[in-house]
Design a protein around this motif. Structure first.
Motif, PDB file in Angstrom:
ATOM      1  N   ILE A 107      35.954  41.817  41.813  1.00  0.00           N
ATOM      2  CA  ILE A 107      34.873  41.955  40.844  1.00  0.00           C
ATOM      3  C   ILE A 107      35.121  43.163  39.950  1.00  0.00           C
ATOM      4  O   ILE A 107      34.840  43.144  38.757  1.00  0.00           O
ATOM      5  CB  ILE A 107      33.517  42.075  41.570  1.00  0.00           C
ATOM      6  N   LYS A 108      35.673  44.230  40.531  1.00  0.00           N
ATOM      7  CA  LYS A 108      36.021  45.411  39.752  1.00  0.00           C
ATOM      8  C   LYS A 108      37.534  45.607  39.805  1.00  0.00           C
ATOM      9  O   LYS A 108      38.119  45.649  40.875  1.00  0.00           O
ATOM     10  CB  LYS A 108      35.326  46.657  40.306  1.00  0.00           C
ATOM     11  N   GLY A 109      38.160  45.728  38.645  1.00  0.00           N
ATOM     12  CA  GLY A 109      39.593  45.994  38.602  1.00  0.00           C
ATOM     13  C   GLY A 109      40.421  44.725  38.696  1.00  0.00           C
ATOM     14  O   GLY A 109      39.933  43.605  38.564  1.00  0.00           O
ATOM     15  N   ALA A 110      41.705  44.926  38.961  1.00  0.00           N
ATOM     16  CA  ALA A 110      42.651  43.814  39.037  1.00  0.00           C
ATOM     17  C   ALA A 110      43.167  43.675  40.464  1.00  0.00           C
ATOM     18  O   ALA A 110      43.085  44.610  41.260  1.00  0.00           O
ATOM     19  CB  ALA A 110      43.820  44.049  38.080  1.00  0.00           C
ATOM     20  N   GLY A 111      43.686  42.496  40.788  1.00  0.00           N
ATOM     21  CA  GLY A 111      44.264  42.289  42.103  1.00  0.00           C
ATOM     22  C   GLY A 111      45.523  43.122  42.271  1.00  0.00           C
ATOM     23  O   GLY A 111      46.454  43.022  41.473  1.00  0.00           O
TER      24      GLY A 111
END
Length: 439
Positions: free
Chosen positions: A200-204
């Motif tokens: 939900i926040k940031g990238a994988g």
């Protein structure tokens, strides 16, 4: 040995995994095995582990300790699905972290400081007041954070003794968690699908880097699936036209299906929480259930929102409630059964099933959403079971799970074209047999 015969691409993937594990883990800690839905990642993994002679890890706390493979997933439901299929798995959180919580005294002291700060600025004006208000807001945020569980790295984790850590469904793993996993200095084999939703926040953290192996061939049986065809179209950004794609898969207008039909159509998946609340209310009304705050105890979908290991409750697990009793302003009690038909909780004083105390707040959100409710109820909530209506769930909550039949309610979620593709692809691939896409 398994009797599975891999394709040429899959056989090459197995060789690469084996070569990495046997010769390169000192130089390359993480090996990324990626593939889209239908490409056979899990099958390749099983074949590779067989060739390497690796089996499930037995804990150092077990007298028959045998270092082996530890399998973990981001969500509890994904771990449960793997375990039911014969691969022991747990969440990454439970594998590498221990939970710590601030004491009630510490929280009370922090709350007192906030109150004192609010009192002290009443006589201030101008820049001095603005600066003081900023400091108090920072104190409020720190106080709010204190009310939530904190995760500390557990040096006695099974990850410290395992020969190999396997991570499945890794698209939602962020940078901090990835760094903590790698701190155990063990080889990590990650299975990823770059088409799925990121955190939900940031990238994988694992899926934002090029894979070592990318499985691109779709199995013949999977390629014949209309679900896989629509998933591929969604991932590639191709328009999906209205109409039937096979006897069980179709795209329809939202007005073409009633809530009553949706009740029989399978698990409903949407994008936004606001949509989820509206759909749950509509579905409950169609089922003839009361539209008030509490579940009635009649058959309806309830989904667990918090792991309670002592009770066997897992975030994302569906529950059945019976004999619902309103117990006051913060919770109600009920007899609870899990997805396997197992009674949850101890035996009651009269010899019948024990009752669980369930927090009302998530159900109350369906009537009047309150952003501050859960922060306000933190003290009592941590001792209660957390659940909500599960007729409709978001795609983020659905990750790691699959259902025989799924209805995807396209509510336009996505800040960008890539976000939309990932959301729609993730939602579609939750279906195993039947799919209705509503737009």
């Amino acid at each position: 040995m398994t009797t599975f015969t891999p394709s040429a691409q899959q056989a090459a993937a197995v060789r690469e995994v084996r070569a990495w594990f046997e010769t390169r883990t000192h130089d390359q800690q993480v090996f990324r095995l990626f593939g889209y839905a239908g490409s056979g990642k899990s099958t390749v993994l099983k074949y590779a582990l067989d060739e390497l002679g690796l089996s499930a890890h037995r804990s150092a706390r077990d007298d028959s300790c045998v270092p082996g493979v530890v399998t973990a997933t981001f969500t509890g439901k994904a771990a449960l699905v793997l375990t039911r299929k014969g691969t022991p798995a747990r969440t990454i959180h439970s594998l590498i972290y221990s939970v710590t919580e601030a004491t009630e005294e510490e929280i009370a002291a922090a709350a007192k400081k906030v109150l004192e700060g609010e009192m002290s600025i009443r006589t201030l004006t101008g820049f001095d007041r603005t600066a003081a208000e900023a400091g108090i807001e920072a104190m409020r945020q720190a106080l709010s954070a204190m009310k939530k569980p904190r995760f500390a790295l557990n040096p006695q984790s099974d990850a410290a003794d395992a020969r190999l850590i396997v991570l499945d469904e890794v698209s939602m793993v962020g940078e901090d968690m990835a760094r903590d996993l790698m701190s155990f200095k063990k080889p990590i084999l990650v299975l990823g699908d770059p088409g799925q939703l990121p955190p939900i926040k940031g990238a994988g953290a694992f899926t934002n880097v090029a894979p070592d192996i990318m499985l691109t061939e779709i199995h013949r049986q999977a390629a014949e699936s209309a679900i896989i065809r629509l998933a591929t179209m969604a991932r590639e950004g191709q328009p999906i036209g209205f109409g039937s794609y096979d006897a069980h898969v179709a795209k329809m207008h939202k007005g073409d299906i009633t809530p009553d039909q949706a009740l029989r159509g399978g698990q409903l998946i949407c994008g936004m929480n606001a949509t989820r609340l509206q759909l749950n209310n509509a579905m409950r009304g169609a089922a003839g259930l009361a539209t008030g705050v509490l579940p009635t105890g009649a058959p309806e979908k309830i989904i667990c929102l918090k792991n309670q290991n002592d009770l066997g409750l897992i975030n994302g697990m569906f529950l059945t409630l019976e004999d619902v009793v309103d117990e006051g302003s913060l919770y109600f009690s009920a007899c609870v059964t899990d997805e396997d038909g197992r009674r949850v909780g101890s035996v009651g004083h009269n010899g019948g099933p024990g009752r669980l105390r369930i927090y009302k707040g998530h159900f109350e959100d369906h009537v009047a959403f309150d952003h501050s409710r859960h922060d306000r109820d933190w003290k009592e909530k941590k001792h209660l079971t957390e659940a909500t209506f599960g007729w409709a769930i978001t795609a983020h909550k659905a990750q790691g799970s699959q259902w025989e039949n799924v209805i995807v309610w396209d509510d336009g979620l996505g800040r960008s074209d890539l976000d939309r593709r990932r959301w729609l692809y993730t939602a579609i691939t939750r279906a195993e047999r039947g799919l209705v896409l509503l737009a």
